[in-house]
Design a protein around this motif. Structure first.
Motif, mmCIF file in Angstrom:
data_model
loop_
_atom_site.group_PDB
_atom_site.id
_atom_site.type_symbol
_atom_site.label_atom_id
_atom_site.label_comp_id
_atom_site.label_asym_id
_atom_site.label_seq_id
_atom_site.Cartn_x
_atom_site.Cartn_y
_atom_site.Cartn_z
ATOM 1 N N LEU A 112 3.909 1.220 2.410
ATOM 2 C CA LEU A 112 5.031 2.000 1.898
ATOM 3 C C LEU A 112 4.786 3.475 2.194
ATOM 4 N N SER A 113 5.619 4.067 3.037
ATOM 5 C CA SER A 113 5.513 5.488 3.326
ATOM 6 C C SER A 113 6.710 6.205 2.740
ATOM 7 N N VAL A 146 7.306 0.252 5.863
ATOM 8 C CA VAL A 146 8.600 0.557 5.249
ATOM 9 C C VAL A 146 8.599 2.011 4.798
ATOM 10 N N LYS A 147 9.638 2.750 5.175
ATOM 11 C CA LYS A 147 9.780 4.128 4.724
ATOM 12 C C LYS A 147 10.915 4.193 3.723
ATOM 13 N N ILE A 149 0.861 -1.182 0.000
ATOM 14 C CA ILE A 149 0.000 0.000 0.000
ATOM 15 C C ILE A 149 0.895 1.230 0.000
ATOM 16 N N ALA A 150 0.873 2.002 -1.087
ATOM 17 C CA ALA A 150 1.659 3.233 -1.167
ATOM 18 C C ALA A 150 0.835 4.393 -0.634
ATOM 19 N N TYR A 178 4.815 16.850 2.808
ATOM 20 C CA TYR A 178 4.079 15.598 2.803
ATOM 21 C C TYR A 178 4.994 14.392 2.971
ATOM 22 N N SER A 179 6.143 14.609 3.549
ATOM 23 C CA SER A 179 6.980 13.479 3.917
ATOM 24 C C SER A 179 6.277 12.733 5.043
ATOM 25 N N GLU A 180 6.107 11.431 4.903
ATOM 26 C CA GLU A 180 5.316 10.671 5.860
ATOM 27 C C GLU A 180 6.179 10.145 6.993
#
Length: 330
Positions: free
Chosen positions: A32-33, A61-62, A6-7, A46-48
């Motif tokens: 996926l972040s 996972v980043k 999931i992105a 918008y960096s997660e």
């Protein structure tokens, strides 16, 4: 059981879909972040960040979506990728296109881009980038199919009719055109729409969207490119009639198209799209205005491909939703 990535998995709709997938107890899910890259790939706003509490049953996972090598490593062995990358924070669709390229190289079978709304990209200025991604995906398969994909298009979230009551687990549901709490609505004057029946729209609950995606992941046939999800289709007048029958008489403001085009909603109240990702009040006010305007050409009507492929699934109707949500409410 399949592996799913999931992105943009920290997004609100993504969380609803993740919940539905986890409820099946069948899949291995990786979220996926994104982290901002020095190349300006993603807006730094918008960096997660990692969620305070990891979702049980998932792996988080980043990574930098600009780094194709890392993406391919993470996607090896993944069957389906679902993208919830917000267009307005993805400059030139670079993150989503990079994700698509990595899917192809990693051998991912299925992909769903960030659609999750209507098919008409002219319904909202923020939807324009979706067209670029659609064309990119189509070009990949122009010679032969290298990536199976579908455009999940559910129309308007029916749960907006429940605001301010909580009818979802994660998705914010602001009042848009209909305010069932205070019994008021904004519609376009009949004389501006010929015939008034043109103001049709598709409404689908968040729950139905998430459930259909979960079933689509397990669907053994081919995915349709256009993946319409039609919970219910009604005219604006139909929705108003149902709401009044259940809630009582409404105050109805009839606005003119020329005023909407000029950026004005000349009504007794001003709907605001209150959402955590929108901090600009002018943008928050423009979304309901554009929705009301785009209804006049049927921009929110979608097709029903997934209804046809999942004939045993029962969707929630507008009347059922309003009765279940507002029945007995003061």
């Amino acid at each position: 059981m399949v592996k799913i990535a999931i992105a943009g998995g920290s997004g609100q709709l993504a969380r609803e879909v993740i919940d539905a997938l986890l409820a099946t107890n069948k899949h291995e899910i990786t979220i996926l972040s994104r982290r901002a890259s020095g190349g300006g790939l993603i807006s730094t706003m918008y960096s997660e960040a990692a969620p305070d509490e990891l979702i049980p049953g998932t792996t988080w996972v980043k990574l930098d979506f600009h780094n194709k090598e890392d993406l391919v490593k993470v996607l090896k062995g993944v069957h389906t990728v679902l993208s919830f990358i917000l267009n307005r924070f993805d400059i030139g669709n670079q993150a989503q296109k990079g994700l698509i390229d990595a899917c192809v190289e990693a051998g991912v079978r299925r992909f769903a881009p960030n659609e999750w709304s209507t098919s008409d990209v002219w319904a909202s200025e923020s939807y324009r980038p979706k067209l670029d991604v659609r064309e990119y995906l189509a070009s990949l398969n122009s010679a032969k199919k290298v990536l199976e994909y579908t455009l999940f298009q559910p129309g308007l979230f029916m749960n907006y009719l429940g605001a301010p009551l909580k009818t979802t687990n994660h998705v914010s549901t602001p009042k848009v055109q209909f305010d069932l709490e205070l019994r008021r609505a904004i519609i376009v004057a009949d004389e501006d729409v010929d015939p008034p029946e043109k103001q049709r729209l598709t409404l689908t609950t968040i729950q139905d969207i998430a459930n259909v995606v979960a079933k689509a992941v397990e669907f053994e046939g081919g995915w349709p490119v256009v993946g319409g999800i039609r919970g219910d289709e009604k005219t604006v007048r139909d929705v108003l009639e149902i709401a009044e029958r259940i809630r009582g008489p409404f105050t109805v403001d009839a606005v003119r198209i020329e005023d909407l085009k000029a950026g004005e909603v000349k009504a007794s109240w001003t709907p605001v799209f209150d959402h955590p990702s929108i901090t600009d009040i002018q943008v928050a006010q423009s979304i309901p205005r554009n929705l009301i305007l785009s209804n006049t050409w049927g921009a929110w009507v979608v097709s029903d491909e997934w209804n046809q492929l999942l004939p045993d699934y029962k969707f929630t109707s507008v009347e059922e939703f309003i009765k279940d949500t507002w029945g007995g409410q003061p």
